[in-house]
Write a protein that holds these residues in place. Structure first.
Motif, mmCIF file in Angstrom:
data_model
loop_
_atom_site.group_PDB
_atom_site.id
_atom_site.type_symbol
_atom_site.label_atom_id
_atom_site.label_comp_id
_atom_site.label_asym_id
_atom_site.label_seq_id
_atom_site.Cartn_x
_atom_site.Cartn_y
_atom_site.Cartn_z
ATOM 1 N N UNK A 58 29.070 33.303 41.051
ATOM 2 C CA UNK A 58 29.689 34.439 41.687
ATOM 3 C C UNK A 58 30.720 33.888 42.767
ATOM 4 N N UNK A 59 30.402 32.735 43.430
ATOM 5 C CA UNK A 59 31.154 32.246 44.578
ATOM 6 C C UNK A 59 32.579 32.036 43.943
ATOM 7 N N UNK A 60 32.806 31.612 42.852
ATOM 8 C CA UNK A 60 33.873 30.952 42.241
ATOM 9 C C UNK A 60 34.877 32.304 41.768
ATOM 10 N N UNK A 61 34.604 33.478 41.697
ATOM 11 C CA UNK A 61 35.334 34.604 41.748
ATOM 12 C C UNK A 61 36.020 34.998 42.909
ATOM 13 N N UNK A 62 37.241 35.097 42.689
ATOM 14 C CA UNK A 62 38.172 35.504 43.778
ATOM 15 C C UNK A 62 37.948 36.975 43.871
ATOM 16 N N UNK A 63 38.663 37.486 45.139
ATOM 17 C CA UNK A 63 38.567 39.091 45.276
ATOM 18 C C UNK A 63 39.642 39.592 44.362
ATOM 19 N N UNK A 64 40.559 38.875 43.986
ATOM 20 C CA UNK A 64 41.530 39.440 42.705
ATOM 21 C C UNK A 64 40.688 39.516 41.554
ATOM 22 N N UNK A 65 39.746 38.584 41.085
ATOM 23 C CA UNK A 65 38.694 38.642 39.949
ATOM 24 C C UNK A 65 38.188 39.670 40.086
ATOM 25 N N UNK A 66 37.475 39.890 40.978
ATOM 26 C CA UNK A 66 36.477 41.347 41.294
ATOM 27 C C UNK A 66 37.720 42.374 41.228
ATOM 28 N N UNK A 67 38.696 42.634 41.481
ATOM 29 C CA UNK A 67 39.442 43.841 41.653
ATOM 30 C C UNK A 67 40.007 44.005 40.185
ATOM 31 N N UNK B 57 34.693 37.628 25.054
ATOM 32 C CA UNK B 57 35.947 37.902 26.182
ATOM 33 C C UNK B 57 35.528 38.025 27.534
ATOM 34 N N UNK B 58 34.261 37.334 27.609
ATOM 35 C CA UNK B 58 33.860 37.257 29.141
ATOM 36 C C UNK B 58 34.980 36.729 30.104
ATOM 37 N N UNK B 59 35.180 37.266 31.119
ATOM 38 C CA UNK B 59 36.176 36.953 32.262
ATOM 39 C C UNK B 59 35.540 35.548 32.830
ATOM 40 N N UNK B 60 36.134 34.626 33.012
ATOM 41 C CA UNK B 60 35.731 33.475 33.803
ATOM 42 C C UNK B 60 36.422 33.164 35.364
#
Length: 293
Positions: free
Chosen positions: A92-101, A188-191
């Motif tokens: 989870x720490x490797x996902x940026x705020x833009x990834x979450x968005x 198709x999972x987002x990385x």
């Protein structure tokens, strides 16, 4: 019944469309890029008598135009199935705020866009169904699915609130919660876009990849976890008389459904008790035409 479904091009969506047609419903499927990468799916649907409209659930104008087109085709949208979604896997720490968005724009904001587009007509007619495809990971958090967990927990809350706020207008809300199934969803999972912190995790940095590979092997060894189960559940919920539909339906054959059904049942009791204590218990009861008469 006239039904509009998002994310119809593959996976659960495609199976749901096929089964709804067999059950005698009129269906409009929606997807992105109908003249490009999804052209083959469009042709398959045409052979079934299913019309297709282009909708990008992350775009307000696309949603409004697509819902208007579906309404023109069918006359009314009696049921909206919010099926479009994307998963995510990694630390989870490797996902940026833009990834979450980006993830929330599809799984959460997309549902809100679609729901808002159909609700005025449903409220005016005093009937309708919004069926949201959630996940059992919207009820319990498992490691390496952090952003996806968060988006589906948000979807569950959105559904809870719509259920209470729309019951007096005859608009029903239902949630179908699948477990993990062998579909293109896994491919198709987002990385995470940021991997610069892997070194700080040591051996744990490789755990998400190993976990996913292990789960794919587990699914291959358990053919009873058939995606068709999800389509069957959706058709059953839609075919149930308004006022008698289950709010949540768990779909899983590999050990998650039973304990989470117990959790859901307990939450239903807690919710009913809380609403009763606050004098709002009627908001949990759908106003149907029969009751209104």
């Amino acid at each position: 019944m006239n039904i509009l479904i998002t994310g119809a091009s593959s996976g659960f969506g495609k199976l749901i469309v096929t089964d709804l047609v067999k059950a005698g419903h009129r269906v409009v499927g929606s997807m992105r890029d109908i003249a490009g990468r999804n052209a083959a799916a469009v042709e398959e649907f045409k052979a079934l008598g299913v019309e297709v409209v282009e909708i990008d659930v992350t775009d307000d104008a696309s949603v409004e135009a697509g819902v208007a087109a579906a309404t023109q085709i069918m006359g009314t949208v009696d049921t909206l199935i919010n099926n479009a979604g994307v998963g995510a896997h990694g630390l989870q720490e490797n996902f940026s705020a833009d990834d979450f968005r980006r993830l929330f724009d599809i799984n959460v904001f997309g549902v809100q866009r679609m729901t808002r587009a159909v609700l005025p007509d449903m409220r005016a007619r005093g009937e309708g169904l919004i069926l949201n495809i959630s996940s059992l990971l919207g009820r319990v958090a498992l490691p390496f699915y952090g952003p996806y967990n968060a988006s589906k927990w948000a979807l569950e809350a959105i559904s809870e609130n719509y259920r209470a706020e729309l019951s007096a207008f005859g608009v029903d809300i239902a949630i179908v919660e699948p477990g993990g199934f062998p579909t293109r969803f896994i491919d198709n999972l987002m990385q995470p876009t940021l991997r610069d912190r892997d070194s700080g995790y040591g051996d744990m940095a490789g755990a998400p990849k190993a976990s996913l590979e292990g789960f794919e092997g587990f699914l291959a060894a358990n053919p009873q976890q058939n995606p068709q189960l999800v389509a069957d559940a959706v058709v059953d919920v839609i075919g149930t008389v308004p006022g008698a539909r289950p709010f949540r339906t768990e779909v899983d054959r590999i050990g998650m459904a039973e304990p989470l059904k117990g959790y859901n049942d307990h939450l239903a009791q807690v919710t009913e008790g809380l609403f009763t204590n606050l004098g709002m218990q009627d908001m949990l009861k759908l106003k149907t035409a029969e009751k209104a008469a």
